[in-house]
Structure formats: structure tokens, C-alpha cells
Scaffold this motif. Structure first.
Motif, PDB file in Angstrom:
ATOM      1  N   THR A 287     -36.087  -6.427 -18.233  1.00 17.68           N
ATOM      2  CA  THR A 287     -36.796  -5.453 -17.401  1.00 17.68           C
ATOM      3  C   THR A 287     -36.613  -5.844 -15.944  1.00 17.68           C
ATOM      4  O   THR A 287     -36.485  -7.021 -15.623  1.00 17.68           O
ATOM      5  N   GLY A 507     -45.624   4.037 -16.214  1.00 10.45           N
ATOM      6  CA  GLY A 507     -45.586   2.916 -17.141  1.00 10.45           C
ATOM      7  C   GLY A 507     -46.973   2.347 -17.390  1.00 10.45           C
ATOM      8  O   GLY A 507     -47.335   2.021 -18.526  1.00 10.45           O
ATOM      9  N   GLN A 510     -48.961   4.600 -19.664  1.00  8.25           N
ATOM     10  CA  GLN A 510     -48.601   4.456 -21.068  1.00  8.25           C
ATOM     11  C   GLN A 510     -49.170   3.160 -21.637  1.00  8.25           C
ATOM     12  O   GLN A 510     -49.564   3.114 -22.789  1.00  8.25           O
ATOM     13  N   THR A 531     -41.699   6.634 -24.997  1.00  9.67           N
ATOM     14  CA  THR A 531     -41.003   6.232 -23.770  1.00  9.67           C
ATOM     15  C   THR A 531     -40.117   7.334 -23.214  1.00  9.67           C
ATOM     16  O   THR A 531     -39.414   7.114 -22.241  1.00  9.67           O
ATOM     17  N   SER A 532     -40.171   8.530 -23.799  1.00 15.76           N
ATOM     18  CA  SER A 532     -39.191   9.518 -23.350  1.00 15.76           C
ATOM     19  C   SER A 532     -39.520  10.067 -21.971  1.00 15.76           C
ATOM     20  O   SER A 532     -38.666  10.631 -21.309  1.00 15.76           O
ATOM     21  N   LEU A 534     -40.387   8.119 -19.505  1.00 17.18           N
ATOM     22  CA  LEU A 534     -40.360   6.971 -18.588  1.00 17.18           C
ATOM     23  C   LEU A 534     -38.936   6.599 -18.182  1.00 17.18           C
ATOM     24  O   LEU A 534     -37.983   6.883 -18.884  1.00 17.18           O
ATOM     25  N   GLN A 539     -39.254   1.831 -19.647  1.00 18.26           N
ATOM     26  CA  GLN A 539     -39.097   1.958 -21.094  1.00 18.26           C
ATOM     27  C   GLN A 539     -38.880   0.593 -21.715  1.00 18.26           C
ATOM     28  O   GLN A 539     -39.485   0.263 -22.733  1.00 18.26           O
ATOM     29  N   ILE A 542     -42.089  -1.309 -21.989  1.00 13.49           N
ATOM     30  CA  ILE A 542     -42.982  -0.769 -23.031  1.00 13.49           C
ATOM     31  C   ILE A 542     -42.461  -1.144 -24.421  1.00 13.49           C
ATOM     32  O   ILE A 542     -43.237  -1.525 -25.308  1.00 13.49           O
ATOM     33  N   LEU A 543     -41.148  -1.072 -24.606  1.00 14.00           N
ATOM     34  CA  LEU A 543     -40.590  -1.437 -25.919  1.00 14.00           C
ATOM     35  C   LEU A 543     -40.826  -2.912 -26.213  1.00 14.00           C
ATOM     36  O   LEU A 543     -41.196  -3.287 -27.329  1.00 14.00           O
ATOM     37  N   SER A 561     -38.661   9.206 -32.296  1.00  9.54           N
ATOM     38  CA  SER A 561     -37.904   9.239 -31.055  1.00  9.54           C
ATOM     39  C   SER A 561     -36.614  10.004 -31.253  1.00  9.54           C
ATOM     40  O   SER A 561     -36.071  10.065 -32.346  1.00  9.54           O
TER      41      SER A 561
END
Lengths: 681, 302
Positions: A287, A507, A510, A531-532, A534, A539, A542-543, A561
């Protein structure tokens, strides 16, 4: 052009008089409360006739502003303070309103993200497309002939019929084709596409991109493409510019930039994506720390310095030079020689225990909606199990029944009588309200759009506290303590707790939504495209967070997804849905490795990837049929490329077990099923 | 987090957009920004000044009027002059003083009626918008039936049947405005109920009452404020109409509607001032509340 770096760009990208689009040292500011805030800080690039140029970057980096500036479509508070923009040799920045109108009608066109709002809902398609031609001076008959031609050109099979429809009677993919047909009416020198396929399914996206690609060669129009999906850019563009905070930081041949990025930001963006079949058990996603600076922030030296892993005093004190690293490939960085010091994503090896205790079991679950007196089957006899600590990915086009399945599990839409949903071997009531608190606590949901999922009148603290109190039944003091704990676990800082959702970035919102889902220590969390909405860097965070929470608490996920890379990264098993039926289910390796169900095969081959195109493209034609009137035999036979006449359209296919746990609903013998090479990179 | 330990800097809490955030300060700033936007609208300034003037008159009553509005008898029906800026009425009382004092009754009654109608309308509207289905169907039909009859006509009927006391006038106007408010609130609630936070609330087992009052209502509060200001304007109008028809506030109150009904026959004898000034007063108050309502609505949606 006082900025030395702007002059630098000019040295690399030499302007020629016949460029379709030449953006030279453009600085642009938005006036907010009387103070000009810089959005573009000297953008320079050239697009040659017939060339496709892509702009990538996180949202807020200025890529859309650049696109709009190219046609001088700016809000009233947007001012170009310096530089010039030439389209086919004409300077857009000093045109009068009248010249500008004429220019937009004849020289350049734009296609926006949402085709629904680009078309007038009260007018038939015919009058809108014909108008695009009458404006150019054609008489009515000629215009309507040309309009039909234009629709045929964007591969609309039955243009006469489409002409008599209203926009809402067409699907999103069809609407976007109509918009493209109108944009091409004037045979423009420049076509600007701003996220043209973002709201569309992967299969429809592939089709629309195909059309644009083939028309491009016919028309010799230059294309400026804005997309946050790097795969789309790679598959469409010759050259690409990477934007950050209103400045292009790297430019070059698209494949070269994605294969051998030379700017720390480009490297970071690419590492955020789950690529080359990466899995959560093997590595965490990279990230980019921090967020994009707000518009108007003063960034005197390197724009990326605050988030760069390589930043040192040199970067803070001096404007980075433009370094040429290949033919037409340059980057704006002090440390091109130190790029290999960029941190790599952490490698983690997690022993995945083959868990078998089933938490949730669905057998024969159906859901039929009654619409205008007709029965519409949205789910048909779903059998599915979810093991403890497992992630089940759910994929399929929109309209395939993914969300309905999730909502039936949760009891938002009570399933039809006949089927069973068992939680820990106990049958659950159909309606959420009839289920015991423990069952509600066990199953929670993370929604696609955090703006809709969080009550905007509540503070984050109140949102979390209420969920904790309601689900666990603890007292006020205890709940307050747990709010802090929960926030810490989700890496929300205490100051975020007193904010309202609109004060948070996408972010963070979420994260709050995920925190709420985890408030009662759920057994199962259903994630519907979390996450779509973001950016890729967000994303990735978050993942990672979802994966960490799962390793920690052994929560099971049902993960919906449309992004197959994301599903592949996170899911242990994958179920593929089409028209309310599960067509294929198996472990992630089985589903991605093949042999595939023909529908899975088509889905896998439709995805544009940053790692290059799959070797063979299977094009799904047409659209998903209406569930109100499903095709006979195999529901997929109308679009299947391996259709066997006399069998598939008559007999419902059996469910075949190819390997233990790998089930396929298809008539084809195993050795005739296809295999797609994906993401092996 | 036991597994996947990544550089803490990388996974550290994402900084909020912008410089250091102070949640409460930020909110205060937002409301100050809204006020600033309001003050920039000439409509809002003019409307507020007029409202402020009438409020002062209502509160001050005969303490601030130039002459006693009830018991100061001069020569009757004098035209406007330096002594009596708006002239005198048929009993020789100062019209200016009576117009000023006449603000009181209507300015007490109208806001109370508006508050009541918004409260009842909000209740009905949220129930309709949240439950939908047959509840909505039945209530919607009743409301439509209600709305098809002219407001003043029913008001007149109710007031003549029950007697013309202040409480009954206020209650009648409130009941008559309720369906209109309910319809607006229903539409706002329908939009809110589609949002996922309502689904999330149901998934943790919240009752319908909780979702309506705590989750949805705060998000439609803007609609309610606008609806209230608009209703105040209409209530002024309706109450004055009732007074004019003799079914509202009773003599010897200097109420505007009542005054007009007492004096309008004099216009034929070209004594226009006892009627014109109270009529202008009603018009100015209605317009002022609408100006304020419009401004609030525009700023809220900006």
C-alpha cells in the motif's frame, strides 16, 4: 512558463504542429471562496493523430480536470492560469464562446463515465442521434441515414429498433455505444473518453473497448483515455502518462511503463494490485502510505515527496529533473538509480488449514420475485457450503443473482419455502427479523458504497457503539470501551471517532463500515463489492485488513466482486453464477486453472489485465437474458461459444464433479472444456 | 494483528483528507459557512428584516405603537397625514398602531399551527415512506381525498361547527396542513429508506420505530425545517382568511384579517387606507417567510 520543470517536459516531448492534442505547461486553479487552489501544476503532453494516450492516477490527481480542460469544459471557478492547449493546431484557451461551440461540434468529442446521464431520458434515441448530424448541417433525411450508419458502426445489431427506444429501455453497454456513436458523428480529431467503462460489467466493458479500438483505426482520431483501471489503459493505449497531484510524473510507451516503471509512484500503484495470481496466503498487498495532498497544497519541489519511500533531503529541496530512461520514456525523479530500494510487498506464508467444519449451509435455496403478476426466479436451487474461516468468492455479471443470494442468506429477502439455510446445522428462519439475536450477530454485511451504508447524521462513535450494544447486549460503559478497541483493531484513530462520515475519506469510511460489521464478532461477513468504489492503493489496504481480520478471528467471508484479480487474491473457493444458477464452484486454483465452464472461460478472458491480454479472447455477445423469461435447457446456451444444438437448448445440463470439490454445470465432456491462460505473467 | 505484519507506517491509520482535523470545530465551521452563504442572499436579508420587524411589533404590542390601538379615538376616517401616517379608521383609531399591534395574534397562531402540522406530517410521512405497501397505499388515498377539498372551505366548516376559539383555529389549520407535509416527508423518507444504512440497522435487529426516529428522521431534518418555514407563511394567510370570514380571531382584536373584513366596504366610499395597510401587512409577512424558506432550501441543497 516560469516553472523550470515545465520547460523540462518540453525538452523531452517535442511539440509538432500536427499534434492532435498538445497540452503545454498548463496550470489550472479552482477558485474556492475567492482563493485560487492549484489543481494542475504544469501539465505537458502531446497526442499524435491516430494515437491513443492514457492518463492514470488516483482520484483527485487531476486527470479528469486535464481531460475537461482539453475541451475547455471547466466549471465557472476553474481558471487556466498559464500554458496553452492546442487541438489540431487551434488554441482552445483563447477561443471565444462562439468559436468554442463550433470547435466542440466539429473537432472534438467527449464520452463520459455515466451514459445514463449523457442521454436525455425524455427523448427517443433517434432524435438524439439524428440531432448530432443535423447540427453539422445535414438535412433531416441524410442525417437519419447517417444516424443508422453510426449505430451500425458501434455494432448495434438492430439499429432501426434501437432508434425507437428511450434511453432507459437500453442497458448500460448499449447506452454507452449510442453515446460513442454520437461522439463520432463529426469525425472528430480528438476523442476524450473519461472512464468510459467504469460502471459496466467486465464482459460488456470488453465489448465496448473492442468497438473503440476498431473504430480508432477506421477514423484516425486521436484518443485521450482516462481510466483508473490500469488494465484498460494497457490494452487500449499506445502511450501513457502517470499523473500525481496535478503533474505528470512519468510518461512513455504503455507496455514499457507498466512492465518497467521508473517512478516510485508508478511502482507503488502497480504493486497495490493483486497481480500474477497473488494470493493472500502468500503475500500482503503493498500500500502507498498516506493520501493524495489536497488541492491547493503548496508542493514546491517533488509532488510525491510526502509519500515516497526513497525521499531524502534532495527531494525536499530541489525540483526533480526529467530523466529520460528509454525512447520517449521519461520520469521525474531524483533517484532513478535507487528504484530497486523500493520496499517490496511483505511475503507471508500462512499455513492454510484445510478447514472442513461447515458454518453455513444452503440447500435448494430459491428466490422468486413477483413483478407485475409474473414470477421472476432470481435464484434457482442454490446448494452451497461455507466453511469456518474460509473465503468464498462469488462472481458473475450484474443480474446474475449474486446480491440476491447474499440478501437471501442475511434474511433481507426471505428465500422461497422449500430450501434451507443452516447456520451451525440449525435451520434459520427466512426473514432476518424472525431469527434469534445470536444468528443476526453471526452474519453481518459490508456494503459496496460506504456513503450509503453509513448514517451521515451519526458520528463514527455512535455508529459503532450502537452496533456493539445491539448485537452483544453489553452496557453503555462496556460498549464505549469496546468502541475504542474495535477502532484500534481497524486502525482508526480516536480522533476519527467523533467525526461524521462525510468528514472521512473513502477508505476510512469503508473501514468504519467494516468495523461495524465486526462489532459483534460475526462468524460470517458478507462483502458486496467492498472495494469497487475505492482507488487501488486504498483497495490494497482494505484487502489486507480483511485478510488480517480473517486470520485473527477465523471469520468466513462471502466475497462478491467483479474484479477477478481481487477475488483470486482473497478467495479460497469461488462460485460462478449466471441467471440465478451456480454454474461452477471449486477452489480458486481449480476455477482459475481450468478446465472451466464456458461462462467462466468467457469471464476470465474478458478481463483487461495490467499483465497483458489473455492469449485468446472469447467474446460474449449480447446481454444477460431477463430472468423473467430464462432460456430453455442450459440458461447459458444463448451466449455460449461451445453451444451444442439439440442438446444445450433442450436438456438442462447435469452437475458434473471434475475433481473433488470442483463442480460444473455443463453438457460438454471434460476434455472439451476450455482452459484460459490468465495472469501467469 | 498476528499475521501479515507489514511495516506499521504502511498500514498505519490513514490520515484524514486535509490538515489536522478537529471534528467539532469542523462541524462548527460548516454551519458558519452555511450562515455565511445565507447572509449573502439578498432575499434572505430582506425576508429576515421584515420578519424581525413584525416580531418586534408582536412582542412589543401597544408598548411600542405610536398610539393606543384600541382606545385612542380621534376624528374618524382621516386620510394619512403627519399625525396619523396610515390615517384613522371608522372609529377614529390610528391605523398604523392597529396594524403594528395586529401582528401579535397571527404571529402566535401561525408558528404554532406550523409546528403542529410539521410534527404530525413528519410522523405520518415517515411511517408511509418506511413501511410502504398497504399502509402507504391507504394513507396516500386518504391524503389525496383531503387535498382535493379547498383548505379554507373545510376550515370554515370545522370552525363554524366547533366555535371560533384560538385553540380551535390553530388546531384546524394544523390538521389541514398535515397531509401536505406528510407527502413531502414521505418522498424524502422513501429516498432514505433505500440507503444501505437502513438495511444495516435491520440486520442488527433494530425496531421500525428506532429506524424511523433515530436513523431516518435526522437525515430528513432539512426537509422539515424548510417545510416549517413554508407552512408558517401559508398559516398566516389561512388564519387571516378565517378572521376575515369571521371564523377566526374575534373583535376587538386589531388582527389584520378581521380589520380588513370590518373595513373593506369603505373602499367604495374611497376610504382605502384602513383596508390597504393591513392587507399589505399580510402580504409582506407571507412573502418574507417564503423568501427565508427559499433561501434556506437553496443553501441546504448547495
Amino acid at each position: 512558463m516560469s516553472d523550470p520543470t515545465t520547460a523540462g517536459d518540453g525538452a523531452v516531448a517535442t511539440a509538432t504542429a500536427n499534434d492532435a492534442l498538445a497540452v503545454e505547461g498548463v496550470e489550472l486553479a479552482y477558485r474556492v471562496r475567492g482563493i485560487p487552489r492549484e489543481v494542475l501544476r504544469g501539465v505537458t503532453f502531446h497526442v499524435r493523430p491516430g494515437e491513443a494516450y492514457g492518463l492514470v492516477g488516483e482520484s483527485g490527481c487531476g486527470k479528469s480536470t486535464t481531460a475537461y480542460a482539453a475541451l475547455r469544459y471547466l466549471p465557472s471557478n476553474g481558471v487556466i492560469t498559464s500554458g496553452r492547449i492546442l487541438v489540431a493546431g487551434q488554441d482552445v484557451t483563447d477561443m471565444s464562446e462562439r468559436q468554442l461551440r463550433n470547435f466542440r461540434a466539429r473537432e472534438a468529442s467527449m464520452v463520459y463515465q455515466d451514459p445514463g446521464s449523457a442521454l436525455n431520458p425524455t427523448l427517443k434515441i433517434s432524435s438524439q442521434v439524428i440531432e448530432a448530424f443535423t447540427i453539422l448541417g445535414h438535412d433531416k433525411d441524410e442525417a437519419s441515414d447517417r444516424a443508422l450508419d453510426a449505430l451500425r458502426r458501434v455494432r448495434i445489431a438492430d439499429p432501426e429498433k434501437v432508434m425507437h427506444r428511450y434511453p432507459h429501455q437500453l442497458s448500460g453497454g448499449m447506452q454507452q455505444r449510442v453515446v460513442i456513436a454520437m461522439a463520432l458523428a463529426c469525425d472528430p480529431q480528438l476523442l476524450v473518453l473519461d472512464e468510459p467503462t467504469t460502471g459496466l460489467d467486465a464482459t460488456v466493458e470488453a465489448e465496448v473497448l473492442d468497438i473503440v479500438r476498431s473504430l480508432r483505426h477506421e477514423m484516425n482520431a486521436a484518443i485521450l483515455l482516462i481510466a483508473h483501471n490500469l488494465g484498460v489503459i494497457r490494452s487500449m493505449c499506445d502511450r501513457v502518462g502517470v499523473m500525481y497531484a496535478g503533474r505528470i510524473v512519468e510518461e512513455g510507451d504503455a507496455i514499457e511503463v507498466f512492465e518497467e516503471p521508473k517512478h516510485p509512484y508508478t511502482i507503488g500503484l502497480l504493486q497495490c494490485l493483486p497481480r500474477h495470481g497473488a494470493r493472500k496466503t502468500e503475500q500482503a498487498l503493498f500500500t502507498i502510505p498516506g493520501t493524495l495532498p489536497q488541492i491547493g497544497t503548496s508542493l514546491p519541489t517533488c509532488v510525491y515527496v510526502d509519500r515516497c519511500a526513497l525521499a531524502d533531503d534532495l527531494c525536499r529541496n530541489e525540483v526533480p529533473p526529467v530523466v529520460e530512461v528509454g525512447a520517449g520514456h521519461w520520469t521525474r525523479c531524483h533517484h532513478v538509480d535507487r528504484l530497486d530500494e523500493m520496499p517490496e510487498p511483505t511475503v507471508q506464508v500462512v499455513q492454510h488449514e484445510g478447514r472442513t467444519d461447515v458454518v453455513l449451509e444452503l440447500s435448494g435455496v430459491s428466490k422468486t420475485f413477483r413483478v407485475h403478476g409474473h414470477d421472476v426466479p432470481a435464484l434457482v436451487g442454490i446448494d452451497l457450503g461455507l466453511a469456518d474461516g474460509e473465503t468464498l468468492g462469488l462472481v458473475g455479471e450484474s443480474g446474475s443473482g449474486k446480491s440476491t443470494l447474499a440478501k437471501s442468506m442475511l434474511g433481507i429477502y426471505p428465500a422461497d419455502p422449500g430450501g434451507e439455510i443452516k447456520l451451525d446445522h440449525v435451520v434459520l428462519a427466512g426473514k432476518a427479523a424472525d431469527r434469534p439475536t445470536a444468528a443476526m450477530r453471526a452474519m453481518q454485511m459490508v456494503f459496496q458504497n460506504p456513503d450509503s451504508a453509513l448514517n451521515r447524521a451519526w458520528t463514527v462513535r455512535r455508529i459503532l457503539r450502537r452496533a456493539i450494544r445491539k448485537l452483544t447486549g453489553v452496557g453503555k460503559a462496556e460498549a464505549d470501551r469496546r468502541v475504542e478497541e474495535l477502532a484500534e483493531g481497524l486502525r482508526l484513530s480516536p480522533r476519527h471517532l467523533d467525526m461524521r462520515p462525510r468528514q472521512l475519506s473513502g477508505g476510512l469510511k469503508q473501514r468504519v463500515a467494516i468495523a461495524r460489521a465486526f462489532a459483534g464478532d460475526p462468524r460470517i461477513v458478507i462483502c458486496d463489492e467492498p472495494t469497487s468504489a475505492l482507488d487501488v492503493s486504498v483497495q490494497a489496504a482494505i484487502l489486507n485488513l480483511l485478510a488480517d481480520l480473517q486470520f485473527d478471528k477465523s471469520t468466513s467471508y462471502l466475497f462478491i466482486s467483479h474484479d477477478l484479480g481481487v477475488v483470486r487474491y482473497l478467495a479460497d473457493r469461488i462460485a460462478v453464477m449466471y441467471l440465478g444458477l451456480i454454474q461452477e464452484v471449486g477452489t480458486t486454483d481449480q476455477v482459475f486453472g481450468g478446465p472451466h465452464h464456458p461462462y467462466t472461460e468467457a469471464l476470465l478472458s474478458a478481463v483487461p489485465s495490467v499483465d497483458g491480454e489473455p492469449s485468446e479472447r472469447i467474446r460474449l455477445t449480447g446481454e444477460i437474458p431477463s430472468p423473467a423469461n430464462p432460456p430453455s435447457g442450459c440458461v447459458f446456451h444463448t451466449r455460449c461459444h461451445r453451444f451444442i444444438e439439440g442438446t444445450c437448448d433442450v436438456i438442462e445440463p447435469p452437475v458434473v464433479e471434475l475433481e473433488p470439490g470442483h463442480l460444473i454445470r455443463c453438457h460438454l465432456p471434460v476434455d472439451e472444456l476450455g482452459k484460459v491462460e490468465v495472469g501467469t505473467g | 494483528m498476528s499475521v501479515g505484519s507489514v511495516d506499521p507506517q504502511v498500514l498505519g491509520p490513514e490520515p484524514a483528507a486535509g490538515p489536522v482535523f478537529d471534528a467539532r470545530g469542523e462541524r462548527r465551521l460548516a454551519s458558519r459557512e452555511r450562515l455565511r452563504l445565507l447572509l449573502r442572499r439578498p432575499g434572505f436579508i430582506v425576508g429576515s428584516l421584515i420578519l424581525l420587524f413584525w416580531l418586534t411589533c408582536a412582542v412589543g404590542g401597544d408598548n411600542i405603537t405610536p398610539l393606543d390601538p384600541l382606545n385612542d379615538f380621534d376624528v374618524s376616517l382621516q386620510p394619512p397625514s403627519a399625525d396619523h401616517l396610515f390615517g384613522t379608521d371608522q372609529l377614529g383609531r390610528d391605523v398604523l398602531s392597529r396594524v403594528m399591534a395586529g401582528a401579535r395574534d397571527v404571529l402566535i397562531a401561525a408558528p404554532i399551527a406550523a409546528v403542529l402540522s410539521v410534527a404530525m406530517g413528519a410522523m405520518l410521512g415517515t411511517i408511509m415512506g418506511y413501511y410502504r405497501g398497504w399502509v402507504d397505499e391507504v394513507l396516500s388515498r386518504i391524503i389525496e381525498a383531503f387535498l382535493s377539498i379547498p383548505v379554507v372551505l373545510i376550515a370554515l366548516l370545522i370552525v363554524s361547527a366547533l366555535g371560533a376559539s384560538g385553540v380551535i383555529v390553530i388546531g384546524t389549520v394544523a390538521v389541514l396542513f398535515t397531509p401536505i407535509v406528510a407527502r413531502t416527508v414521505r418522498a424524502a423518507t422513501l429516498a432514505e429508506a433505500q440507503l444501505d444504512y437502513v438495511t444495516a440497522a435491520r440486520l442488527r435487529g433494530e425496531s421500525g420505530l428506532f429506524v424511523m426516529t433515530r436513523e431516518i428522521l435526522p437525515n430528513v431534518s432539512g426537509t422539515l425545517i424548510v417545510e416549517f418555514t413554508v407552512r408558517v407563511g401559508y398559516a398566516v394567510f389561512t388564519i387571516s382568511t378565517l378572521s376575515f370570514l369571521g371564523a377566526g380571531i374575534q373583535p376587538p382584536s386589531p388582527d389584520w384579517g378581521l380589520t380588513i373584513s370590518d373595513t373593506y366596504r369603505l373602499i367604495q366610499a374611497s376610504f382605502w387606507w384602513p383596508t390597504l395597510f393591513p392587507a399589505l401587512a399580510i402580504a409582506s409577512l407571507v412573502i418574507a417567510t417564503n423568501l427565508v424558506a427559499d433561501s434556506i432550501d437553496t443553501v441546504r441543497q448547495a
